[in-house]
Design a protein around this motif. Structure first.
Motif, short mmCIF file in Angstrom:
data_model
loop_
_atom_site.label_atom_id
_atom_site.label_comp_id
_atom_site.label_asym_id
_atom_site.label_seq_id
_atom_site.Cartn_x
_atom_site.Cartn_y
_atom_site.Cartn_z
N TYR A 234 6.10 18.22 -36.04
CA TYR A 234 7.14 18.80 -35.19
C TYR A 234 7.74 17.67 -34.36
O TYR A 234 7.05 16.71 -34.02
CB TYR A 234 6.57 19.89 -34.28
CG TYR A 234 6.12 21.12 -35.04
CD1 TYR A 234 7.05 22.05 -35.49
CD2 TYR A 234 4.76 21.35 -35.28
CE1 TYR A 234 6.65 23.18 -36.19
CE2 TYR A 234 4.35 22.48 -35.97
CZ TYR A 234 5.29 23.39 -36.43
OH TYR A 234 4.89 24.50 -37.12
N GLN A 235 9.01 17.82 -34.05
CA GLN A 235 9.69 16.78 -33.31
C GLN A 235 10.43 17.39 -32.13
O GLN A 235 10.96 18.51 -32.22
CB GLN A 235 10.68 16.05 -34.24
CG GLN A 235 11.26 14.78 -33.65
CD GLN A 235 12.06 13.98 -34.67
OE1 GLN A 235 12.85 13.12 -34.29
NE2 GLN A 235 11.88 14.23 -35.96
N VAL A 236 10.45 16.67 -31.02
CA VAL A 236 11.19 17.12 -29.84
C VAL A 236 12.66 17.28 -30.22
O VAL A 236 13.23 16.43 -30.92
CB VAL A 236 11.03 16.11 -28.68
CG1 VAL A 236 11.92 16.50 -27.50
CG2 VAL A 236 9.58 16.03 -28.25
N ASP A 237 13.26 18.38 -29.78
CA ASP A 237 14.66 18.66 -30.12
C ASP A 237 15.56 17.52 -29.66
O ASP A 237 15.55 17.13 -28.49
CB ASP A 237 15.09 19.98 -29.46
CG ASP A 237 16.40 20.48 -30.03
OD1 ASP A 237 16.63 20.29 -31.24
OD2 ASP A 237 17.19 21.06 -29.26
N ASN A 238 16.33 16.97 -30.60
CA ASN A 238 17.20 15.83 -30.30
C ASN A 238 18.52 15.93 -31.07
O ASN A 238 18.83 15.08 -31.91
CB ASN A 238 16.49 14.51 -30.65
CG ASN A 238 16.12 14.42 -32.12
OD1 ASN A 238 16.06 15.44 -32.83
ND2 ASN A 238 15.87 13.22 -32.61
N PRO A 239 19.31 16.95 -30.81
CA PRO A 239 20.57 17.11 -31.54
C PRO A 239 21.50 15.92 -31.32
O PRO A 239 21.44 15.26 -30.28
CB PRO A 239 21.16 18.39 -30.93
CG PRO A 239 20.53 18.49 -29.58
CD PRO A 239 19.16 17.94 -29.73
N PRO A 240 22.33 15.62 -32.32
CA PRO A 240 23.29 14.51 -32.19
C PRO A 240 24.14 14.67 -30.93
O PRO A 240 24.63 15.76 -30.63
CB PRO A 240 24.14 14.64 -33.45
CG PRO A 240 23.23 15.28 -34.45
CD PRO A 240 22.40 16.25 -33.66
#
Length: 335
Positions: A234-240
């Protein structure tokens, strides 16, 4: 958040699988730093002659990672890699035979957080590469900076990792015998920032270097899709456009390494940690795209072959996605 602990009565086989993945995770995330620290400490101790002699060896051997490396079939065949592959499990799927009279460039997708599928399938015999593709010799390309780390370089070369610089790839395709299979994670480290469960975003539309390399040396192209690769962490949310993503992209350009903020599971609990989750990974090797050697390919030649490759990659995804746990609604995002 409740912590889900592992039961006490875990079978020995599963414990060995976890131990195999634990040593790999340590090797991937911390072994290079430990090797560098050991090198410095030895220089500052009464054993300073050992690192000095090794420095001489390093100078003599500097170009080996760009000249085919120094693979060890013994290391590739360690029993620990069987346990490593069965932990997830990782399975290598052949869709077509590959003639060892040709050289190949395997375009591996997606990169994932830690390129687990590429390592398990092509750097070890844990999934039986040599049985599925007899006569082929795989080489996984890795950032050249890692081959400058004392001691660590010897270990990664033993598993058929080679430098990702142009000189290295050209050497393997031009001076070695046929049957060479270069494995390139086409999306590179930046693609790791999009490695999230249930998503498959590939950075390929502007990646044409491997296409030119294939044309220049007449190496056949083989698309490879690793289904489940993005489900391991799982990855921390990092939208462009977000502050986190912008910071990660700037650091990646400065350091050459992606820095995703991710978590998996631990050794004795399943809620958090750096071990990947036990989720299946199916690495599907597509059929080859024949390439005619062209020493001076034009931009039109590169664009045309790139378009063919992208279409083959899309077909591979649509043909196999439901078979290997991807929902019909999941779309392949190419950028």
């Amino acid at each position: 958040m409740w912590v889900q602990f592992a039961p006490l009565n875990v079978p020995l086989d599963r414990r060995l699988q976890t131990a195999a993945v634990l040593q790999w995770t340590f090797s991937f995330l911390a072994l290079a730093q430990c090797c560098l620290l050991l090198y410095i400490l030895l220089f500052c101790s009464q054993y300073w002659l050992l690192p000095l002699l090794y420095s001489v060896w390093l100078y003599i051997d500097w170009d080996t990672p760009s000249r085919g490396g120094r693979r060890s079939e013994w290391v590739r065949g360690w029993t620990v890699w069987k346990y490593f592959a069965n932990y997830f499990p990782i399975r290598l799927v052949r869709t077509a035979p590959l003639d060892p009279r040709h050289n190949y460039i395997f375009g591996f997708h997606p990169h994932g957080v830690l390129v687990v599928g590429a390592f398990g399938n092509f750097c070890t015999e844990g999934t039986g590469f040599s049985c599925l593709f007899p006569g082929l010799t795989p080489h996984l390309l890795m950032l050249s900076a890692w081959f400058r780390v004392p001691f660590f370089r010897e270990y990664i070369m033993s598993g058929c990792l080679v430098s990702s610089d142009k000189k290295s790839a050209s050497h393997l395709l031009s001076t070695k015998s046929t049957g060479q299979a270069l494995v390139i994670a086409v999306g590179g480290p930046p693609e790791a920032l999009d490695a999230k469960p249930g998503q498959l975003t590939l950075q390929i539309m502007k990646r044409t270097g491997f296409i030119k390399l294939a044309l220049t040396h007449g190496a056949h192209l083989v698309p490879v899709l690793s289904f489940g690769e993005n489900n391991l962490y799982y990855q921390v949310d990092n939208p462009p456009g977000s502050l986190l993503r912008t910071t990660q992209e700037k650091l990646q350009k400065m350091m050459g390494l992606a820095l995703p903020l991710f978590h998996g599971r631990g050794v004795f609990q399943y809620s958090f940690g750096l071990l990947p989750h036990r989720r299946p990974v199916y690495t599907v090797v597509g059929s080859p795209i024949p390439v005619v050697k062209n020493l001076s390919p034009s931009s039109e030649d590169i664009t045309s072959l790139h378009a063919v490759y992208v279409e083959k990659l899309k077909d591979l995804f649509e043909t196999h996605k439901t078979k290997y746990g991807i929902g019909k609604e999941c779309q392949l995002v190419l950028c």
